[in-house]
Motif scaffolding. Structure first.
Motif, PDB file in Angstrom:
ATOM      1  N   ALA A   1      -5.108   0.226   8.156  1.00 20.58           N
ATOM      2  CA  ALA A   1      -5.479   1.169   7.106  1.00 20.58           C
ATOM      3  C   ALA A   1      -4.940   2.556   7.418  1.00 20.58           C
ATOM      4  N   GLY A   2      -4.468   3.224   6.394  1.00 22.46           N
ATOM      5  CA  GLY A   2      -3.905   4.560   6.557  1.00 22.46           C
ATOM      6  C   GLY A   2      -2.394   4.561   6.652  1.00 22.46           C
ATOM      7  N   ALA A   3      -1.811   3.416   6.990  1.00 20.28           N
ATOM      8  CA  ALA A   3      -0.349   3.294   7.036  1.00 20.28           C
ATOM      9  C   ALA A   3       0.179   3.051   5.622  1.00 20.28           C
ATOM     10  N   PRO A   4       1.485   3.261   5.386  1.00 17.70           N
ATOM     11  CA  PRO A   4       2.060   2.925   4.084  1.00 17.70           C
ATOM     12  C   PRO A   4       1.794   1.456   3.748  1.00 17.70           C
ATOM     13  N   VAL A   5       1.575   1.162   2.480  1.00 19.47           N
ATOM     14  CA  VAL A   5       1.213  -0.194   2.059  1.00 19.47           C
ATOM     15  C   VAL A   5       2.463  -1.025   1.763  1.00 19.47           C
ATOM     16  N   ALA A   6       2.496  -2.233   2.304  1.00 15.23           N
ATOM     17  CA  ALA A   6       3.533  -3.209   1.970  1.00 15.23           C
ATOM     18  C   ALA A   6       2.847  -4.431   1.392  1.00 15.23           C
ATOM     19  N   ILE A   7       3.267  -4.855   0.208  1.00 14.07           N
ATOM     20  CA  ILE A   7       2.691  -6.027  -0.448  1.00 14.07           C
ATOM     21  C   ILE A   7       3.737  -7.139  -0.469  1.00 14.07           C
ATOM     22  N   LEU A   8       3.355  -8.311   0.048  1.00 17.76           N
ATOM     23  CA  LEU A   8       4.253  -9.458   0.142  1.00 17.76           C
ATOM     24  C   LEU A   8       3.874 -10.455  -0.950  1.00 17.76           C
ATOM     25  N   VAL A   9       4.807 -10.754  -1.853  1.00 21.23           N
ATOM     26  CA  VAL A   9       4.513 -11.557  -3.046  1.00 21.23           C
ATOM     27  C   VAL A   9       5.217 -12.910  -2.953  1.00 21.23           C
TER      28      VAL A   9
ATOM     29  N   ILE B   1      -0.450  -6.391   2.952  1.00 21.52           N
ATOM     30  CA  ILE B   1      -1.327  -7.178   2.079  1.00 21.52           C
ATOM     31  C   ILE B   1      -0.488  -8.248   1.394  1.00 21.52           C
ATOM     32  N   ALA B   2      -1.012  -9.484   1.395  1.00 22.21           N
ATOM     33  CA  ALA B   2      -0.308 -10.601   0.752  1.00 22.21           C
ATOM     34  C   ALA B   2      -1.259 -11.287  -0.220  1.00 22.21           C
ATOM     35  N   PRO B   3      -1.022 -11.165  -1.521  1.00 23.97           N
ATOM     36  CA  PRO B   3      -1.922 -11.792  -2.505  1.00 23.97           C
ATOM     37  C   PRO B   3      -1.566 -13.244  -2.802  1.00 23.97           C
TER      38      PRO B   3
END
Length: 278
Positions: free
Chosen positions: A11-19, A43-45
């Motif tokens: 938390a607090g780091a830049p967000v990377a989302i893996l799709v 985060i991976a949804p």
């Protein structure tokens, strides 16, 4: 609708989302997620109809509906800007998201995910609707496949991708299937995800969205994919700042076939240098 996602922390780091791609799930990203986690809040949804997320009612799965899931996730985590990494169908979802909301994407990586080329033919509307209805009719009477063990499910995955190691196939099957009442296993994804929605975006729509993508973009292709290589089509000219690389000796699931090479390209593009896969 309840949507599931894996949160790798930081938390607090830049967000990377893996799709993930079609008929896949969020835990397909584990190797890449572990590598990026020291630098990003990863985060991976699970998109709707996949993994541990809810299925839709009525079997409707268009790319724009997955984009809606993604925008809701970004709102949920309250991230002003994200880095997107998408594979296959998830790559298309990431491209559409980035063209629709360019101010919200810092960098974009697409793994063998340009599945609609600018010169793709467009079938007449009545044919698309008729095909869709026919697909839904067949899916309605289709009995979901059952596997006696997780190992049997993993073996089925290897049949589709002979480059998969036994351990990786078992990992993917473990997180991608659920146990039935009789002890057998079936895939978690909604079979109706296989149907091609007639209300879809077409080549000119995609090209218009690509031109709006403001962030640096890496189109990372597989040298032995069933998809046409974007480099051959000169797709970079449709983007403001796109770079194309090809992973030799990799099939469509390049992040599984050549994990180290894929990681090296992603980390280089993100300015992180090289790291060991796994």
């Amino acid at each position: 609708m309840r949507l599931h996602y894996a949160d790798w922390g930081n938390a607090g780091a830049p967000v990377a989302i893996l799709v993930h791609g079609g008929r896949d799930h969020c835990r397909s990203w584990d190797v890449i997620a572990r590598s990026l986690q020291p630098h990003f809040h990863v985060i991976a949804p699970d998109l709707r109809g996949h993994g541990d997320s809810d299925w839709t009612r009525g079997g409707s799965y268009a790319l724009t509906e997955y984009v809606y899931d993604l925008i809701q996730l970004v709102r949920h985590i309250a991230a002003p800007q994200v880095t997107l990494i998408g594979h296959s169908m998830g790559g298309m979802v990431s491209l559409i998201f980035s063209g629709s909301f360019p101010e919200q994407v810092a960098k974009l990586v697409v793994l063998d995910g340009v599945t609609m080329l600018p010169d793709a033919p467009r079938a007449p509307t009545h044919e698309r609707i008729s095909k869709w209805v026919g697909q839904l009719d067949k899916l309605h009477v289709r009995t979901p496949r059952r596997y006696s063990t997780l190992e049997a499910a993993a073996a089925q995955m290897v049949l589709h991708n002979k480059r998969l190691s036994r351990d990786l196939a078992l990992h993917l099957a473990t997180h991608g299937s659920r146990q039935n009442e009789d002890g057998s296993y079936s895939w978690k994804f909604d079979p109706y995800q296989r149907a091609s929605a007639p209300h879809r975006l077409w080549p000119d729509d995609h090209v218009a969205l690509w031109s709006r993508i403001a962030c640096p973009t890496l189109l990372l292709n597989a040298g032995e994919s069933f998809l046409a290589g974007p480099k051959a089509a000169g797709l970079e000219r449709y983007f403001q700042q796109a770079h194309i690389e090809t992973i030799a000796g990799a099939g469509h699931w390049l992040q599984h076939d050549k994990p180290q090479e894929v990681l090296d390209e992603i980390r280089r593009f993100l300015g992180l240098g090289k790291d060991a896969a796994g």
